[in-house]
Design a protein around this motif. Structure first.
Motif, PDB file in Angstrom:
ATOM      1  N   CYS A 455       7.458  -3.680   8.979  1.00  0.00           N
ATOM      2  CA  CYS A 455       7.328  -2.267   8.617  1.00  0.00           C
ATOM      3  C   CYS A 455       5.894  -1.847   8.882  1.00  0.00           C
ATOM      4  CB  CYS A 455       7.723  -2.018   7.160  1.00  0.00           C
ATOM      5  SG  CYS A 455       6.582  -2.718   5.950  1.00  0.00           S
ATOM      6  N   LEU A 461      10.667   0.836  10.657  1.00  0.00           N
ATOM      7  CA  LEU A 461      10.946  -0.581  10.483  1.00  0.00           C
ATOM      8  C   LEU A 461      11.533  -1.084  11.794  1.00  0.00           C
ATOM      9  CD1 LEU A 461      11.394   0.777   7.503  1.00  0.00           C
ATOM     10  CD2 LEU A 461      12.342  -1.466   6.946  1.00  0.00           C
ATOM     11  N   CYS A 481       5.500   3.016   5.364  1.00  0.00           N
ATOM     12  CA  CYS A 481       6.043   1.849   4.662  1.00  0.00           C
ATOM     13  C   CYS A 481       4.914   0.910   4.277  1.00  0.00           C
ATOM     14  CB  CYS A 481       7.053   1.141   5.566  1.00  0.00           C
ATOM     15  SG  CYS A 481       7.907  -0.225   4.756  1.00  0.00           S
ATOM     16  N   VAL A 484       8.138  -4.847   2.962  1.00  0.00           N
ATOM     17  CA  VAL A 484       9.534  -4.993   3.323  1.00  0.00           C
ATOM     18  C   VAL A 484      10.021  -6.344   2.832  1.00  0.00           C
ATOM     19  CG1 VAL A 484       9.059  -5.981   5.604  1.00  0.00           C
ATOM     20  CG2 VAL A 484      11.209  -4.760   5.211  1.00  0.00           C
ATOM     21  N   SER A 496      12.772  -1.697   1.721  1.00  0.00           N
ATOM     22  CA  SER A 496      11.410  -1.297   2.090  1.00  0.00           C
ATOM     23  C   SER A 496      10.813  -0.395   1.009  1.00  0.00           C
ATOM     24  CB  SER A 496      11.406  -0.560   3.435  1.00  0.00           C
ATOM     25  OG  SER A 496      12.233   0.582   3.384  1.00  0.00           O
ATOM     26  N   HIS A 498       7.752   2.483   0.008  1.00  0.00           N
ATOM     27  CA  HIS A 498       7.109   3.563   0.756  1.00  0.00           C
ATOM     28  C   HIS A 498       6.100   4.307  -0.107  1.00  0.00           C
ATOM     29  CE1 HIS A 498       9.888   3.337   4.226  1.00  0.00           C
ATOM     30  NE2 HIS A 498      10.724   2.890   3.314  1.00  0.00           N
TER      31      HIS A 498
END
Length: 639
Positions: A455, A461, A481, A484, A496, A498
Motif C-alpha cells: 500500500c 494497493l 494508505c 496493510v 488496509s 487509511h
C-alpha cells in the motif's frame, strides 16, 4: 491796452529726463514705468484722434480770443455800443480774469444745460457788427458741441470697453485655471489608460496560454479515453480467456480426483488418503474458482466463497497444509535483554522471521540490517537502498523479506537460514517492484509466498506476482494508505488502514472493495497501523491514542484499549504470534502492551529515550519482543 494772450498759450512742455547711458541697464522701477506707459499708450491709441480734435478746438479758441481782443480795442477806440456777441465776449473775458479760467473757454457761449450755444444777433439788426462778420464762429460752436458729444460718447465707450476687458480677464483666468485642471485630469486618465491597456494585454496573453493548455488537456483526455476503451476491451478479452482457463483446470482436477479415488483400495487407509487428497483438490479448485463437492464421490460443485488455505508445494507436488504456529507463552516479555545502536537516525520498521531466527530493521539511513535475536549481533546488511525504509515484512513460511521504501519501490530479499551451508553467502536481491507513484508505507507477504501486497501514499494497493515479477492487480482507495494486512492464509481478504480514519476490506481475487468500516467517529483521525488477529478480527491503532479490536463480520469495534499515559505519533503496532497481545510504542519512549482477552495493560520502560516508532513480536513463540525508536536504538525484550 495790454492783452492777456500769454495766458491763453499752452503751458510749456516738461523738461525731458536726463539721457541714460546707452550701455547702462535701466533701473527696475524705470523699466516698470516704461512698461506701464507703453501699456497706457496702447490703451489710449483709440483716443488720439479725440486729442487732436481738442488741439484744433484750442487753436480755434485762441483765434476767437484774439478776435475778441481786436473787438475790444476797437470798442475803446470807438465808444459805440457793442453788439450782443461782442458784449458776451467782453463779459466772458472779465469773468475769466476774475476766476482764472481760460479766456477761450469763457468766450464760448453755452446753453442752460451746459452745451455750447450758437451766437445770437441783436434785435437792431447787427449785421454790420464785427462779431457777426465772421460766420465761422457759429460753425466753430457747432463743431465744438459735436466734438464734446463725441468725446462723452468716446469716454463712455472706453469705460464700457475697460469693464468688458476686466470681465474678460477674469474669465480668462478662470479658463486658464480650468484648462490646467483639465490637463492634470487628462494626464491622470492617460496614466490609468496605459495601465489598463497593459493589464488587458497581460490578461489576453494569459487567456491564450490557458486556452492552449485547455486544448492540450482535451487532446490528452481524448487519448486517455481511447486508451481506456482499448484497455477495457483487452480486459474483457483476458477475463474471458481466464474464465475459460479456470474451467479447463477445474475439469482436469475433477478428472484426476475421480481417477485417484477409483484407484485407491477400499480400506481404512485408502479412505483416509482419499479424504486427504479430496481436501487437497478441493483447496486447489477453490483457488481456481471451482471446488469438488465431495471427497469420495468425485462430483464437482461451485466454490462457497471461503478459501481453504494451502501451504507451500512439497517435493511430491501435493500442497501441504499451513505449518502450525507454535503456541505462544501467555505473557508479555518484560525484561530488557539488551539495547543495540542499530542505525544512524530513525529506525522506522522492524520485523521478525517466521522461525524467530532473524530480526530485520530499516530506517532513514537507507539500510536494512539483520540481527541475531539471541546474541544481538549483526548478521547481514542487505544491498543498499537509496531511500528511507518505511515498512518490512517476512514471509510466514520462509526467510523471504519484503521492504517498502520512500523511493516508491518494493524490494524482495532472500537471506539464508542460520546454520545452512550457504549461511555465509551474500544476501541476494530477488525482485524490485516499481509501479507506485508514492511512498510504500505498508507491505505483506501472503501465506503461499506467491504474492506481495503493498500500500502507498498514492491511495492504491497493489498485488505483485512473485513468480512473474510484475503487478497483477491494482486497487484504488480514496485516501492515502498507512498499513496493510493479510486476513487469511490464502490472501483472499486484505485489510488496509487509511488517513481518513477508515478501515477498508478488499477481495484480492476481484480487486473490489468488500467493506468500508468508518472509524473516523471513534478514532477521530488517521489510522496508523493494523494487525490481523484472526481471519475475522483485526486490531487498529490511530492517532487518537486508542487501540481498537474490530470484528470484520460485524464491521464494528468490539473492544477499545487505552491509557491516560499512552500517546502515539506514527508508530506501527505489533501483535503476538497467537493473537493474544498487542503492543505499541509511545512518544515518551515506553512500550505499552495489552492482553486482548482481559484488557490488562503492561508498560515497559527503560529501553528507549526517544519516540518508539515500531514494535514486533518474535514470530515463532512470542518469547521476545522488539522495539525501535527515533534515535536508532533497537531494544530486545525477553521473558
Amino acid at each position: 491796452m495790454s492783452t492777456d494772450t500769454g495766458a491763453l498759450a499752452s503751458p510749456p512742455p516738461p523738461a525731458p529726463p536726463p539721457p541714460q547711458p546707452v550701455d547702462a541697464p535701466l533701473p527696475p522701477w524705470l523699466a516698470h514705468l516704461h512698461a506701464q506707459l507703453e501699456k497706457h499708450e496702447e490703451q489710449g491709441a483709440g483716443t488720439r484722434e479725440l486729442i487732436d480734435d481738442y488741439g484744433k478746438l484750442f487753436s480755434q479758441a485762441l483765434f476767437l480770443a484774439r478776435t475778441n481782443d481786436d473787438l475790444s480795442r476797437r470798442r475803446h477806440a470807438d465808444p459805440a455800443p457793442l453788439s450782443a456777441p461782442a458784449a458776451a465776449v467782453v463779459r466772458a473775458r472779465s469773468v475769466s480774469s476774475a476766476s482764472g479760467a481760460s479766456p477761450a473757454a469763457a468766450a464760448i457761449p453755452r446753453s442752460a444745460s451746459g452745451s455750447i450755444a450758437p451766437p445770437t444777433t441783436s434785435a437792431a439788426g447787427g449785421s454790420g457788427d464785427p462779431a457777426n462778420a465772421d460766420p465761422r464762429v457759429d460753425q466753430l460752436c457747432d463743431q465744438l458741441e459735436r466734438t464734446e458729444v463725441e468725446r462723452n460718447a468716446v469716454v463712455q465707450k472706453v469705460k464700457s470697453l475697460q469693464t468688458q476687458l476686466a470681465q474678460q480677464e477674469r474669465t480668462s483666468r478662470k479658463l486658464t485655471n480650468e484648462v490646467g485642471r483639465l490637463r492634470d485630469a487628462v494626464k491622470d486618465l492617460s496614466i490609468k489608460l496605459h495601465d489598463a491597456t497593459h493589464l488587458v494585454k497581460t490578461k489576453d496573453d494569459t487567456i491564450l496560454v490557458i486556452q492552449d493548455e485547455l486544448n492540450v488537456a482535451h487532446l490528452e483526455l481524448k487519448a486517455k479515453e481511447e486508451r481506456l476503451a482499448s484497455l477495457e476491451k483487452e480486459h474483457q478479452d483476458l477475463l474471458g480467456r481466464w474464465l475459460e482457463f479456470k474451467a479447463k483446470q477445474a475439469t482436469r482436477i475433477n478428472a484426476a480426483n475421480e481417477i485417484e479415488e477409483s484407484a485407491l483400495p477400499t480400506t481404512v487407509m485408502g479412505r483416509a488418503v482419499s479424504a486427504k487428497l479430496g481436501n487437497t483438490f478441493r483447496a486447489l479448485g477453490s483457488m481456481l474458482g471451482s471446488a469438488p463437492a465431495g471427497g469420495g464421490g468425485g462430483a464437482s460443485g461451485t466454490g462457497s466463497g471461503s478459501v481453504t488455505p494451502t501451504g507451500p508445494r512439497s517435493a511430491s507436488g501435493i500442497d501441504s497444509l499451513p505449518p502450525p504456529r507454535v503456541s505462544e507463552a501467555y505473557a508479555v516479555p518484560q525484561r530488557l535483554s539488551r539495547t543495540i545502536a542499530a542505525h544512524d537516525g530513525d529506525i522506522l520498521a522492524v520485523a521478525s522471521s517466521y522461525d524467530g531466527g532473524y530480526i530485520a530493521t530499516g530506517g532513514v539511513d537507507n539500510q536494512i540490517k539483520l540481527w541475531n535475536p539471541l546474541t544481538g549481533s549483526q548478521t547481514a546488511v542487505l544491498p543498499t537502498v537509496f531511500a528511507s525504509i518505511l515498512s518490512l515484512a517476512f514471509s510466514p513460511i520462509s526467510h523471504t523479506l519484503a521492504a517498502g521504501s520512500a523511493d516508491n519501490a518494493v524490494r524482495l530479499y532472500r537471506p539464508h537460514a542460520p546454520g545452512s551451508p550457504t549461511g555465509n553467502a551474500p544476501v541476494r536481491l530477488v525482485h524490485t517492484f516499481t509501479g507506485h507513484i508514492g511512498k510504500v508505507t505498508g507491505v505483506a507477504i501472503t501465506g503461499r509466498e506467491d504474492l506481495v501486497v503493498t500500500c502507498s501514499s498514492d491511495r492504491t494497493l497493489k498485488l505483485w506476482d512473485v513468480s512473474k515479477g510484475y503487478c497483477s492487480k491494482t486497487m484504488f482507495a480514496f485516501s492515502a494508505c498507512t498499513d496493510v494486512g493479510v486476513a487469511d492464509y490464502a490472501a483472499t481478504t486484505l485489510v488496509s488502514a487509511h488517513l481518513d480514519g477508515k478501515l477498508r476490506v478488499w477481495d484480492s481475487a476481484s480487486g473490489n472493495l468488500g467493506a468500508e468500516i468508518v472509524l473516523s467517529g471513534s478514532h477521530g483521525g488517521a489510522v496508523v497501523g493494523v494487525q490481523v488477529k484472526d481471519p475475522n478480527t483485526v486490531v487498529t491503532l490511530a492517532r487518537d491514542h486508542q487501540v481498537r479490536v474490530v470484528d470484520l463480520r460485524q464491521q464494528a469495534t468490539v473492544h477499545t484499549l487505552q491509557s491516560e499515559f499512552f500517546r502515539v505519533g506514527t508508530t506501527k503496532p505489533g501483535i503476538s504470534p497467537g493473537g493474544g497481545f498487542i503492543a505499541a510504542g509511545a512518544s515518551d519512549g515506553s512500550v505499552f502492551a495489552w492482553d486482548l482477552r482481559s484488557a490488562e495493560q503492561t508498560i515497559l520502560t527503560g529501553g528507549h529515550g526517544a519516540h518508539v516508532n515500531a514494535v514486533a513480536w518474535n514470530a515463532s513463540d512470542g518469547s521476545q519482543m522488539y522495539s525501535v525508536d527515533k534515535s536508532g536504538q533497537l531494544a530486545i525484550w525477553a521473558m
